[in-house]
Design a protein around this motif. Structure first.
Motif, short mmCIF file in Angstrom:
data_model
loop_
_atom_site.label_atom_id
_atom_site.label_comp_id
_atom_site.label_asym_id
_atom_site.label_seq_id
_atom_site.Cartn_x
_atom_site.Cartn_y
_atom_site.Cartn_z
N ARG A 93 0.88 -0.85 0.00
CA ARG A 93 0.04 0.11 0.01
C ARG A 93 0.87 1.31 -0.13
O ARG A 93 0.58 2.22 -0.52
N TYR A 142 -12.60 -1.30 6.93
CA TYR A 142 -11.13 -0.57 7.21
C TYR A 142 -11.77 0.54 8.31
O TYR A 142 -12.98 0.92 8.24
N ALA A 176 -10.49 3.89 9.34
CA ALA A 176 -9.57 4.82 9.45
C ALA A 176 -10.16 5.99 10.14
O ALA A 176 -10.95 7.08 9.83
N VAL A 228 -14.99 2.07 6.78
CA VAL A 228 -15.38 1.86 5.33
C VAL A 228 -15.42 0.32 5.19
O VAL A 228 -14.51 -0.64 5.59
N ALA A 243 -15.25 -2.42 3.21
CA ALA A 243 -14.81 -2.67 1.89
C ALA A 243 -15.52 -4.13 1.18
O ALA A 243 -15.68 -4.21 -0.07
N PRO A 288 -16.35 -0.96 -10.26
CA PRO A 288 -15.45 0.73 -9.96
C PRO A 288 -14.48 0.74 -9.10
O PRO A 288 -14.44 -0.23 -8.27
N SER A 289 -13.70 1.69 -9.34
CA SER A 289 -12.71 1.92 -8.29
C SER A 289 -13.30 2.26 -6.72
O SER A 289 -14.43 2.65 -6.61
N GLY A 290 -12.89 1.22 -5.75
CA GLY A 290 -13.44 1.39 -4.36
C GLY A 290 -14.30 0.52 -4.16
O GLY A 290 -14.85 0.26 -3.08
N SER A 291 -14.63 -0.33 -5.10
CA SER A 291 -15.83 -1.63 -5.04
C SER A 291 -15.37 -2.71 -3.98
O SER A 291 -16.22 -3.62 -3.85
N GLY A 292 -14.02 -2.85 -3.92
CA GLY A 292 -13.50 -4.03 -2.88
C GLY A 292 -12.58 -4.91 -3.65
O GLY A 292 -12.26 -6.00 -3.16
N LYS A 293 -12.26 -4.67 -4.88
CA LYS A 293 -11.70 -5.74 -5.77
C LYS A 293 -10.19 -6.10 -5.04
O LYS A 293 -9.69 -7.26 -5.07
N THR A 294 -9.17 -4.94 -4.73
CA THR A 294 -8.19 -5.24 -4.43
C THR A 294 -8.19 -5.97 -2.82
O THR A 294 -7.39 -7.07 -2.84
N THR A 295 -9.06 -5.34 -2.05
CA THR A 295 -9.25 -6.25 -1.08
C THR A 295 -9.46 -7.65 -1.06
O THR A 295 -8.85 -8.32 -0.29
N1 LIG Z 1 -5.99 0.37 4.35
C1 LIG Z 1 -7.25 0.91 3.78
N2 LIG Z 1 -7.61 1.74 5.00
C2 LIG Z 1 -8.89 2.41 4.88
N3 LIG Z 1 -9.58 2.31 4.03
C3 LIG Z 1 -9.38 1.35 2.89
C4 LIG Z 1 -7.94 0.90 3.00
N4 LIG Z 1 -7.79 -0.02 1.79
C5 LIG Z 1 -8.90 0.27 1.11
N5 LIG Z 1 -9.89 0.96 1.89
C6 LIG Z 1 -11.06 1.45 1.48
O1 LIG Z 1 -11.72 0.01 0.93
C7 LIG Z 1 -12.52 0.23 -0.09
C8 LIG Z 1 -12.28 -0.67 -0.93
O2 LIG Z 1 -11.03 -0.63 -1.50
P1 LIG Z 1 -10.41 -1.45 -2.56
O3 LIG Z 1 -10.36 -2.65 -2.08
O4 LIG Z 1 -9.00 -0.97 -2.83
O5 LIG Z 1 -11.13 -1.18 -4.06
P2 LIG Z 1 -10.62 -1.39 -5.54
O6 LIG Z 1 -9.47 -2.09 -5.42
O7 LIG Z 1 -12.13 -2.04 -6.07
O8 LIG Z 1 -10.53 0.03 -5.97
C9 LIG Z 1 -12.27 1.77 -0.67
O9 LIG Z 1 -13.24 2.48 -0.02
C10 LIG Z 1 -11.11 2.21 -0.01
O10 LIG Z 1 -10.98 3.50 0.22
#
Ligand SMILES: Nc1ncnc2c1ncn2[C@@H]1O[C@H](COP(=O)(O)OP(=O)(O)O)[C@@H](O)[C@H]1O
Ligand SMILES: [Mg+2]
Lengths: 415, 225
Positions: free
Chosen positions: A413, B11, B13, B18, B20, B39-46
């Protein structure tokens, strides 16, 4: 690709920073090797001077002499010293012995009744025997040694200057004799000596022992016997104890080693321990640079830590990666610094180090001369190297542990 | 087979929370070429990170070939990633001090594969991704597309159970991106690894054999084609 190879390549990534870290360690290594060498040289010099001119390694005196030393108790002398010398020289650790009489005196300048007097310290020695005790080869800069039975003297060059006399010149000494009367003797200068301690050179003259005995009314007696010892065979302390048992005379004797006599000499042992600690502190300070670098490096390579973690590298392996990088820098830094330290110490060990001459002048009574010849000690140099590695290893391991604490997601990250 | 059951991840913060992931469940067959879109922020990376054992969920379970990977200890997780998973990142993440060959070989080194085999497999895979002759270049001397090819080679060389790619084409122009996707598709068919990639690029979705749409941490649609 082994982890250590990656660590080696990482060193080159930021050359200037690696160089800085290495230099800090190098400077510490350099300084410590030189400091230890200098101290060893100073200790040796001090020992030599004390042994030769002041206390010997072991000293035999009338046991009451020390108590009344301030009163100049010339009468507290040792009779029949020849037989004592035989016993002393039979000891396997003894390398030389010097029976002598030290006598404080005053030299009037410009006629015997002059009010202007110079304080001097006379030393009566058996020049035949003394040649193996004092290094006249080095100290006798002009002329020759006096003949037994004559009123010839060798005189400190600085004292000669003070008295305004040269070779062949005469000077009259007023002193107190063994029968507590006053006496005056005139000596002829046949040789000039230069001594390592300027304070001593300014007061000292040496005359034949039998002449001193006559002058001071001490027939067949000496004030003290100084003894040099081969420390590889036995310590001065052990020799003093042994001779203390063996020697007997009509008068009670004190047989002491130089550390008992001179408190400063004993302090040296303690000082060496303190310098060891200073050495460690030096490396800790130098280590702060490498600690800092390692912390910075870990922060900068966050993305890599995350990637390697995702690839399955364990925390321990990651720590190793950063630890090795810092350790390699430290090893090279320490080696370079120590090499320079050895070079400088070795060089000054030959030509002498007199940059501190002014500071050393007041140290006469500790036996420290103005020119110090640093001494390289193989064992202490190896110790410095081991020290430097141990301390820097510890110092770099500590920040390296952070690499294991960061989880891959956190690290990724960051990127 | 990968089974994702009811994943939740929130998450925190500061004062804001949030959500996720809110109850994501998914069954993935071996060898699938699956795209997690949204879309961005939808939780894919998570979601990818949790499957990849580099992040943890608040609740839910993931089993791979019947074994839960959620409760593994840190070192066991690392070993699991090393032996069963391959990662491809948006910004390639090659190790800059290693050559293309060494980057690939290092993932086998970590697994303890011997040198001869490592060399043979790494050279073969670099040829397969079209980098023959560039084995000794460091990442700095390679284009973005070439770097991503090295990254893919690094992930696939160990024949992982699952290859996870988070926005693998996002940093590439569309032509290069397309080439990369074609390469991944080809490797997917040949190596029998399961490919899961997250993307919000429509072109990537077109390549997928199965498209899972995420929205605000929930699965909106799941279609095979
Ligand atoms: N380390 C983190 N701390 C706080 N919020 C997070 C963190 N990582 C991701 N998020 C939030 O979780 C949500 C999903 O993020 P993410 O999985 O990165 O989505 P994507 O990959 O689809 O863009 C987003 O709203 C993002 O802002
Ligand atoms: Mg994302």
């Amino acid at each position: 690709m082994k982890i250590y190879k990656i660590a080696l390549r990482n060193i080159a990534r930021n050359k200037r920073r690696s160089l800085l870290s290495g230099t800090a360690i190098a400077i510490a290594g350099f300084a410590i090797v030189f400091l230890f060498g200098f101290l060893a040289g100073m200790t040796k010099d001090m020992e030599q001077n004390l042994w030769t001119y002041m206390t010997g390694a072991v000293r035999v005196r009338h046991s009451d002499f020390d108590k009344y030393e301030r009163l100049n108790p010339m009468h507290l002398a040792i009779p029949d010293y020849e037989s004592l010398l035989e016993t002393i020289e039979a000891d396997p650790a003894v390398t030389a012995a010097s029976p002598r009489i030290n006598f404080p005196g005053r030299v009037p300048i410009g006629g015997i009744g002059s009010d202007e007097k110079v304080n001097v310290m006379g030393m009566g020695v058996d020049f035949v025997r003394e040649a193996s005790y004092q290094d006249y080869g080095r100290t006798l800069v002009e002329g020759c040694l006096p003949e037994a039975g004559t009123r010839e003297a060798v005189i400190g060059r600085a004292l000669a200057e003070k008295l305004g006399i040269g070779m062949g010149g005469k000077f009259t000494v007023l002193s107190q004799s063994g029968s507590r009367g006053s006496n005056a003797f005139t000596f002829t200068v046949v040789g000039m000596i230069s001594l390592p301690m300027p304070g001593l050179e300014k007061v000292m003259f040496q005359v034949p022992l039998d002449t001193a005995q006559r002058f001071l009314w001490l027939p067949g007696q000496v004030q003290e016997i100084l003894i040099k010892v081969n420390e590889k065979v036995d310590s001065p302390k052990a020799v003093a104890a042994r001779l203390g048992e063996l020697l007997s005379s009509d008068v009670p004797l004190n047989v002491w080693d130089y550390k008992e006599i001179n408190g400063m000499a004993a302090m040296i042992d303690l000082a060496v321990k303190i310098y060891d600690i200073i050495g460690i502190i030096f490396f800790l300070l130098a280590s702060t640079v490498i600690i800092n670098t390692t912390i910075m490096v870990i922060f900068e390579r966050m993305k890599e830590i995350g990637t390697l973690g995702a690839m399955g590298m364990t925390g321990r392996q990651l720590v190793k990666l950063f630890f090795l990088e810092a350790l390699f820098i430290s090893i090279v830094g320490a080696l370079v610094g120590i090499a320079f330290g050895i070079a400088l110490t070795g060089y000054l060990g030959v030509v002498g180090f007199d940059a501190m001459a002014k500071a050393m002048e007041g140290m006469d009574n500790m036996g420290i001369g103005t020119v110090i010849y640093p001494v390289l000690n193989f064992k202490s140099t190896v110790m410095v190297f081991i020290y430097s590695l141990a301390v820097t290893a510890l110092a770099t391991w500590w920040p390296s542990r952070r690499a294991a604490k960061i989880t891959p997601v956190e690290a990724l990250r960051h990127a | 087979m990968i089974s994702v059951k009811d994943l939740f991840k929130t998450y925190v913060a500061g004062d804001t929370e949030v959500k996720a992931l809110r109850g994501v469940s998914l069954e993935i067959e071996r060898g699938e070429f699956i795209s997690i879109a949204g879309p961005s922020g939808s939780g894919k990376t998570t979601m990818l990170n949790i499957i990849g054992c580099i992040d943890s969920a608040d609740s839910g379970d993931i089993t791979i070939n019947g074994e839960s990977v959620m409760d593994l200890k840190r070192d066991a997780q690392a070993a699991f990633r090393r032996d069963y998973l391959g990662f491809v990142f948006q910004s390639y993440n090659l190790i800059p001090v290693l050559t293309a060959f060494e980057n690939v070989a290092f993932s086998l080194n970590l697994m303890g594969v011997d040198d001869a085999e490592t060399k043979e497999r790494s050279m073969a895979i670099l040829k397969e991704v079209g980098l023959e002759g560039m084995e000794n270049r460091r990442p700095g001397k390679l284009s973005g597309g070439q770097q991503q090819r090295v990254a893919i080679a690094r992930a696939i060389v160990k024949n992982p159970e699952i290859l996870l790619a988070d926005e693998p084409t996002a940093n590439l122009d569309s032509n290069t991106g397309k080439e990369i996707l074609e390469l991944m598709k080809e490797l997917n068919e040949k190596h029998q690894s399961t490919f899961i990639f997250a993307t919000h690029d429509p072109m990537v979705m077109d390549f997928a054999g199965r498209l899972v749409q995420l929205h605000d941490g929930e699965i909106q649609s799941d279609e095979r084609r």
